[in-house]
Motif scaffolding. Sequence first.
Motif, PDB file in Angstrom:
ATOM      1  N   GLN B 436     -13.092 122.490 -16.135  1.00  0.00           N
ATOM      2  CA  GLN B 436     -13.718 121.056 -16.040  1.00  0.00           C
ATOM      3  C   GLN B 436     -13.385 119.842 -15.253  1.00  0.00           C
ATOM      4  O   GLN B 436     -13.790 119.325 -14.937  1.00  0.00           O
ATOM      5  N   THR B 437     -12.602 120.422 -14.469  1.00  0.00           N
ATOM      6  CA  THR B 437     -12.516 119.713 -12.904  1.00  0.00           C
ATOM      7  C   THR B 437     -12.465 120.580 -11.998  1.00  0.00           C
ATOM      8  O   THR B 437     -11.036 120.704 -11.226  1.00  0.00           O
ATOM      9  N   MET B 494     -15.786 112.513  -9.191  1.00  0.00           N
ATOM     10  CA  MET B 494     -15.494 113.762  -9.986  1.00  0.00           C
ATOM     11  C   MET B 494     -17.126 114.171 -10.302  1.00  0.00           C
ATOM     12  O   MET B 494     -17.388 115.470 -10.393  1.00  0.00           O
ATOM     13  N   ARG B 497     -17.909 116.607  -7.395  1.00  0.00           N
ATOM     14  CA  ARG B 497     -17.522 117.698  -7.330  1.00  0.00           C
ATOM     15  C   ARG B 497     -17.708 118.891  -8.209  1.00  0.00           C
ATOM     16  O   ARG B 497     -17.978 119.900  -7.235  1.00  0.00           O
ATOM     17  N   GLN B 498     -18.568 118.324  -9.160  1.00  0.00           N
ATOM     18  CA  GLN B 498     -19.226 118.935  -9.687  1.00  0.00           C
ATOM     19  C   GLN B 498     -20.604 119.375  -9.217  1.00  0.00           C
ATOM     20  O   GLN B 498     -20.911 120.559  -9.303  1.00  0.00           O
ATOM     21  N   ALA B 518     -17.404 119.213 -18.002  1.00  0.00           N
ATOM     22  CA  ALA B 518     -16.219 117.478 -17.579  1.00  0.00           C
ATOM     23  C   ALA B 518     -16.395 117.134 -18.875  1.00  0.00           C
ATOM     24  O   ALA B 518     -17.329 116.551 -19.472  1.00  0.00           O
TER      25      ALA B 518
END
Lengths: 594, 606
Positions: B436-437, B494, B497-498, B518
Motif C-alpha cells: 500500500q505504501t 507517494m 513510489r508506486q 494505496a
Amino acid sequence: MSAVVTPNAEFTVAGARRYDRRSPTRWVLAHLARFWPLLLLFFVASTLTAVLFAAVPRLTGFAFDVVLQREPDMRALLVLALGILAVVLLRGVLDLTASFSIETLGQRLERNARDELYQSLLGKSQTFHERQRVGDVMARASNDVRQLNPMMNPGVALITESFNGLIIPLVFIAFIDTRLLLAPLAFEVTFVFALRSYMRQLNPISSALRRQFGLLSAGLNQTITGIEVVKGTAQEAQEQARFGRDAARFRDFFVRQGLVQARYLPLLLLAVAFTGAFAHALWLVSRGELSTGELVAYMGLMGVLRFPAFISIFTFSLVQLGLAGAERILELMRVDTEFDEHAQAHTARVQGELVFAGVGFRYQGVPNARAVLHDVSFRVAPGQTVAIVGQTGSGKSTLTKLVNRIYDVTDGRISLDGVDLRDWQLASLRQQIGVIEQDVFLFSRSVADNIAFGLGPEVDRQAVIAASTAAQAHAFVMALPEGYDTVIGERGATLSGGQRQRLAIARALLTDPRVLILDDATSAVDSATEDAIQRAIYAVQQGRTTLMITHRLSQIRRADLVLVLHGGRLIDHGGHAELLERCPLYQRIFARYD
Amino acid sequence: MGFVLDGLAAEGYDREYSDGQLLRRIVRYFGPFLPTMLVVALSMFLVAALDALLPLLIALGIDRVGDAPPEALWGRTGWLLGAIAVAGVGSWGLNFLRQWLTAKAVGNVVLQLRLDAFEAVMARDMSFYDEYSTGRIVSRVTADTQDFSTVVTLTLNLISQLLQVIIIALILFWINPRLALIALAIAPFIVAAALAFRRVARRTTRQARRVLAEVNANVQESITGIGVAKAFRQEQAVYDVFKGVNAQSYALNLRQGLVFSAIFPILGTIAGIGTALVVYAGGASVVAGAVTPGQWFLFVEAVAFFWFPLTSIASFWSQFQLGLSASERVFALIDAEPRVSQTGAVAPARLRGRITFEGVVFGYTPFEQVLRDFDLTIAPGETVALVGHTGAGKSSIGKLVARFYEFQGGRLLVDDHDLRSLDLRAYRRQLGIVQQTPFLFSGTVRDNVRYARRDASDAEVVAAAGSIGGGDWLEALPQGLDTEVSEGGRGVSMGQRQLIAMARILLQDPAILILDEATASVDPLTEAQIQEGLETVLHGRTAIVIAHRLSTIREADRILVLRQGEVIESGSHAALIAAGGHYAQLYDTFFRHQSPDYVPEGLPGA
C-alpha cells in the motif's frame, strides 16, 4: 531593488538582554557573565577544594614528624589528626559548593540560551519560518541547547578540577623542597604531550566507531522496515551479506579503539615518575636534608597526581560539543531574512484580483539551481476559485508561496488588485492572505482556543461555534469528551487529517482573509467525510479568491479556472470543458472516467 | 569515573531464563576465545597483585632509609626501587595486554552474536514483525548485543578490583589486625552511602524522566508552533506559554543535577574521615611500637586507595542485571520459533498462476478468526479485486498467498502444489507484491527497480521503467533513474513510489501479483500514470488486488465482496451495482466521491 530594510525583529520582549553573538565562546561567556558571582564562587570553591585535598598528605607528613621525633608528641598528633578531620569536613562543604554552583550555572545557561533562541525565533519573519525546516530548528532548540549544560558540568567542572590537581600539589611540593619538583614537573610536561597524542589517535577512531554503529543500525532498520519487500522478492541473502559487512567493520573499529585505549601512556609515565620521585626523596632523606614526614607528605602529594592522569577524553569533547552546538544556535539566531519593503508601502483592503505576468522563479543562493517556474501568466478575477493541477515538483506549491511573498519572483511580476506585490506593505498583505497547509498544526489547547487562535483569547464562544459549524466541524467537536473545551492531544483526543483540516478552515473563517491558499491533499476514506470536507471548503471559498492545490477530480471540474503545471511551465489554463477539449495532459487525467 | 552514577535507569524485567542459563550461554560464546580469556584472567590477577605490591614496597623503603648514611642508601634500597619500577611498568604492560585482548575477544563475540541475531530475525515470518516494532528489533540486534558485552567487561573489572581490595586487606590484617579494623571501618559507610545515594538518585531519575518527557514535548510544541503563531500575530501568547515551560524544565533538571553532583563530595568526605582516624591511631601504634612508620604510611595510603573500588562494587549488581537483561532479549530473539513451517522444499517450475483456497482457517491471533472455512479459486491470468470494510479479510488473503503467515486449517494450492511443500524463496521469486505504501531502499531509483533481480541489465531496467505509464514519470524525477531516494522512499512522492514499485514488478516478471492499492491521494496526472502502469503490470498475470480505487475495480475481471471473512457477492461492477446489494452500498460509501461527476450533498448542483 532600492528599498529600506525592515529593521530588527518583528517581536521583542521588554527588557530582554542582549548578548555578544560574535563567536560561540564570547556568547557563552556573555551568558555566564550574568551570573559572575556564581562563576566566581565555583572557581574559588573548586580551587580551595584542591588546596585542602593536597593539605591532607601535608598534614599527614607533619604527623609523621611529631611521632618520629625523639620525644613523640601525642598532643600534637591529636591536634594534627583533628586538623585533618577539620580539613576534610571543610573540603566536603567546599566541594559541594563548587559542584552545586557549576550545576546551577549549567542549568541557567541552558535555560537562558533557550529563552534567547526562542525570542529570536519569534522575532524572525514569517518568511523565515516558512522556509526553515521545522526539524532543523527543533534539533537546534533541543539538542544543541541541551548540550550547553553538560559542557559546564561535568565538562568545565572536571577540566578545572584536573587543572587544579596538576598545579596545586606542585605548590605544596615546592614548599617542602623546590628540588623535589623535578619528578612531578617532568611527569606533567610529558603528560601533556602524551595526552594530546592519545586524543589525536583516539578521536578519529571513536567517531568512526560511532558512525559505523549508526550505519549498522540504519541499515538494519531499513531491512526490517522493508522486510515485506526483502522476503517477497527472496533477497534475504543480499541483506545478510550487507549486514555482515557492516558488523565486521564495526568489530574492526572496536578492536582498534580498544588497542588505542589500552596504550594509554600517561599511566606508564606516572609509574616511572613515581619511582624517580621516591628515589630522589630517599636520597635527600639519607643526606638528612628531608625528614621522614616530608618524605611521606611528598609521596602522598605524588599520589594526588593520579587523578588528573585519569582525565578522560570525554571531558574535552563535552566542551567541544557544547561550543559546536553554540555555534549552530548562533547561526540560526544570526540569520536575517527580511524582505526589502517599499518605503511608501501600499495598504488597502484586498479585492482579490490576482495577475501573474511572465513570472519566473529560481532559488537564490543555490548555484546552478533549476528554474522552478518559467514564464507563468494568468489572471484571476476577485472571488474566483483556481485549481492548480500538476505533479510533484511541477511548481504548484512554489507558485502559491509567491502569492504571500514567502519567496519573491525572480522574473516578471505578480500584482494583486493592480498593485505589484512588492509595493504592498508586507504585514497588510499577509494579514489578508490566509493559508491552510496540508499538515495542519494545532496547539495542545482546547478546540475553542485553536479555532479562535488568530483573535487572541477573548473571543465570543458563539462566534467560534458559528465558524466551526460553517466548517462542518461542529458535529465531531461535540462528539469529543468535553466538546469545545477538549484539549487536543490529551487522553486520546487525536484528530484525523480531515478533522484538523476542518478546524483550520474554521480558524480561517474567523480571521476572514481576502485571499485563501488551500493545499488540499487530504484523502477522505469515505463519501460522508468527503461530503463534509467539501462543504467546508465550499463555505470558506465564498467571497474569496481561492488558490487550491487539489487532487479531487470533482473539485477540479467545478473550479472557475484550472492551471495545468508541468515541469514549472503553465502548459494550459482555462475552464474544465475547454481544457478537456484541447489539452492532452488534461484529457489523460479524465480518460478513465467517461 | 562515576561508576556510582551508572545503571540508574535499570528497570525490572520479567525473566524467562535463569541467571545461570544466561551466564552459561554467554560463556559459551566466549568458548572459541578460551586461551585469550585465560591470558586475560592471568594478567588481571597479576595487575592486582602488582598494584597492591606498590604501596607495600614504598612502606618498606620508608623503613629502610631510616638512618642510612648516603653511601649505604642504594645498597639498602636499590633493589626496592628496582622492584617499584618493575611493578609499575609491569602493571601497565599487563593491563595493556588485558585491555587489548578483551577488546579483541569482545569485538568478535559481539560480531558473532549480531550475525546470529540477524539470521534469527530474517528467519521469522511476518507475525513477528507485526508483534515487535522495528525500533525494538533493531535495538535488540545492535544495542542489546553491545550491552551484553558489558556483562563481561564489568565482571572482569569487578574481579580485578575485588582482588586488589582483598589483597590489600589481607596485607593490612597480617601487619596489624587492630589497625586494619580501624582502617576498614569506613568501608561499610562508603558502601552504605553509595547504595543510599543510588536509591535516591533512582527515584529522582524516575520522577524526572516522566515529567521531563512531558516538558520536552511542550518545548517541542512551542517551537513547532512559532510559525502558526506568527501567521496569526500571537507571539506574546506563545512566548508566555514557553516561558512557563522553560522555567519548569529548569527547575526539574536542576533538582536532578544537584542530587547527582552531591555524591562524590560525600564519599570523599567519608574517606577523609577514615584518613584522619588512621593518622591518629597509626601514630599511636607507632609510638607503642606495634607498627613501623612505613607500615603506618601503608595504612594511610590504603584508606585513600580503598574507597573508589568500593563504590563500583556497590553499583555492580544493577549494571550486571542490566547486561543480563540485554543478553536475555538477544537470546529470546534467537530462540523464538518461526511460526511458518514448510513440509517440503520443492522449487516450482514457471507457475501458471491458479490459486485455490480449500477450507482455509486463519487468524492473526488464536482469539479471533479472520477466515473460517474459506474457499476460493482464481483462474490463471485472472484479475480479482477484493473490496470490503476494514477487517473483512482482504489483505489476509494476499498475505496467505505470499506465505507471510501460517494458517490454521485447510489447504492452499498454487497450480497443483500445496503451498506448504514449496521452497519459499524459489516460490517468492515468481510472486510480486506491491504494498500500500511501497517501500524503497536508500540508493537510486535504478537500484530499486533492480532490487528483485540483481542481474538485470541496464537496458532491461530502462525498458521496464519505460513501460510503466508511458515512462514520462521519469521526467518528473530530478535525475531520472539516477535520482537518489533515502530510506523508506523520502525524496520521491507517494505516487512515484508506486510507479517505481510497479517497474520493479515488471522487471521481476512474477506469475502471481498481490497488489494493495494505496489509499493516500495522489495528484491526478500521476494517478493516471499509475492506472496506465497497472494495466501493463496486470497483463498476463494472476492478480489479487485489494482495491481502493474506483477505476481499478471497474477494470477487474471479477469483484469479490468480502464481509467477515466470507465472499458474499461476486461479479462485474455493472452487474453488482444493478443487483443493489452490499456492493452498491460499499460503492456509495467508499467510491462514489472518487468520480469526477461527484457533487457533495448540500452543495449547489447536487
